[in-house]
Design a protein around this motif. Structure first.
Motif, mmCIF file in Angstrom:
data_model
loop_
_atom_site.group_PDB
_atom_site.id
_atom_site.type_symbol
_atom_site.label_atom_id
_atom_site.label_comp_id
_atom_site.label_asym_id
_atom_site.label_seq_id
_atom_site.Cartn_x
_atom_site.Cartn_y
_atom_site.Cartn_z
ATOM 1 N N ASN A 62 0.856 -1.183 0.000
ATOM 2 C CA ASN A 62 0.000 0.000 0.000
ATOM 3 C C ASN A 62 0.892 1.233 0.000
ATOM 4 O O ASN A 62 1.922 1.253 0.675
ATOM 5 C CB ASN A 62 -0.901 0.031 1.230
ATOM 6 N N MET A 64 0.973 5.700 0.128
ATOM 7 C CA MET A 64 0.256 6.920 0.464
ATOM 8 C C MET A 64 0.688 7.990 -0.540
ATOM 9 O O MET A 64 1.788 8.522 -0.436
ATOM 10 C CB MET A 64 0.545 7.316 1.904
ATOM 11 N N GLN A 70 -1.823 8.926 -7.677
ATOM 12 C CA GLN A 70 -2.503 7.634 -7.804
ATOM 13 C C GLN A 70 -3.071 7.471 -9.208
ATOM 14 O O GLN A 70 -2.877 6.436 -9.856
ATOM 15 C CB GLN A 70 -3.621 7.513 -6.771
ATOM 16 N N ILE A 84 -7.200 1.387 -3.478
ATOM 17 C CA ILE A 84 -7.734 0.561 -2.397
ATOM 18 C C ILE A 84 -9.238 0.819 -2.344
ATOM 19 O O ILE A 84 -9.669 1.972 -2.394
ATOM 20 C CB ILE A 84 -7.061 0.914 -1.058
ATOM 21 N N TRP A 88 -10.035 4.817 1.503
ATOM 22 C CA TRP A 88 -8.588 4.996 1.300
ATOM 23 C C TRP A 88 -8.260 5.259 -0.164
ATOM 24 O O TRP A 88 -7.433 6.114 -0.475
ATOM 25 C CB TRP A 88 -7.804 3.791 1.811
ATOM 26 N N HIS A 93 -4.668 6.424 -1.975
ATOM 27 C CA HIS A 93 -3.872 5.337 -1.423
ATOM 28 C C HIS A 93 -4.105 4.059 -2.218
ATOM 29 O O HIS A 93 -5.041 3.329 -1.945
ATOM 30 C CB HIS A 93 -4.212 5.112 0.051
ATOM 31 N N HIS A 95 -3.137 0.233 -3.931
ATOM 32 C CA HIS A 95 -2.363 -0.999 -3.793
ATOM 33 C C HIS A 95 -1.344 -1.009 -4.926
ATOM 34 O O HIS A 95 -1.605 -0.499 -6.008
ATOM 35 C CB HIS A 95 -3.243 -2.238 -4.011
#
Length: 137
Positions: A62, A64, A70, A84, A88, A93, A95
């Motif tokens: 994971n 941040m 992202q 995620i 999140w 955030h 994966h």
């Protein structure tokens, strides 16, 4: 006779990563320490988390990131990144699949680490310049 060095390098760079590789790369970044968060390995710099491993069996890490970061990672490498589910993912955030290449994993971890370093610096300036101390959470 042609050299095999280029092919060897490509094979090394495309070798799927593991939880141990994620840990090794995260801990290679300056100032990073490992700790346990909700029973899973997590990584922080300056006392603040920037990455963690999902369940050991899950094959995911994971990160941040910002929503923009992202979106860029997911668009560029949807086979390696996915938001995620739930709240999140809505705040940036994602994966990262541990099956990603070392180059991808290194770049993603470095991006999350750099973002955390920058946020820590901004928070420190606010605390020292603003008179009133604020929580950095």
């Amino acid at each position: 006779m042609p050299s095999d060095d280029g092919q060897i390098l490509r094979n090394l760079q495309s070798h799927p990563m593991t939880a141990a590789d994620f840990r090794r790369i995260a801990l290679s970044l300056e100032g990073v320490e490992e700790y346990s968060h909700a029973g899973l390995p997590a990584f922080r710099v300056g006392g603040r988390k920037f990455a963690s491993l999902a369940s050991q069996a899950g094959g995911y890490g994971n990160l941040m990131l910002t929503l923009e970061q992202q979106a860029a990672f997911v668009e560029e490498a949807p086979e390696s990144f996915l938001p995620i589910p739930g709240g999140w993912g809505k705040v940036g955030h994602p994966h990262i699949r541990l099956a990603a290449s070392e180059d991808v994993l290194m770049g993603a971890l470095r991006t999350a680490w750099r973002l955390r370093i920058d946020k820590n610096a901004k928070t420190s300036r606010k605390k020292t310049c603003g008179g009133e101390q604020r929580s950095n959470r």
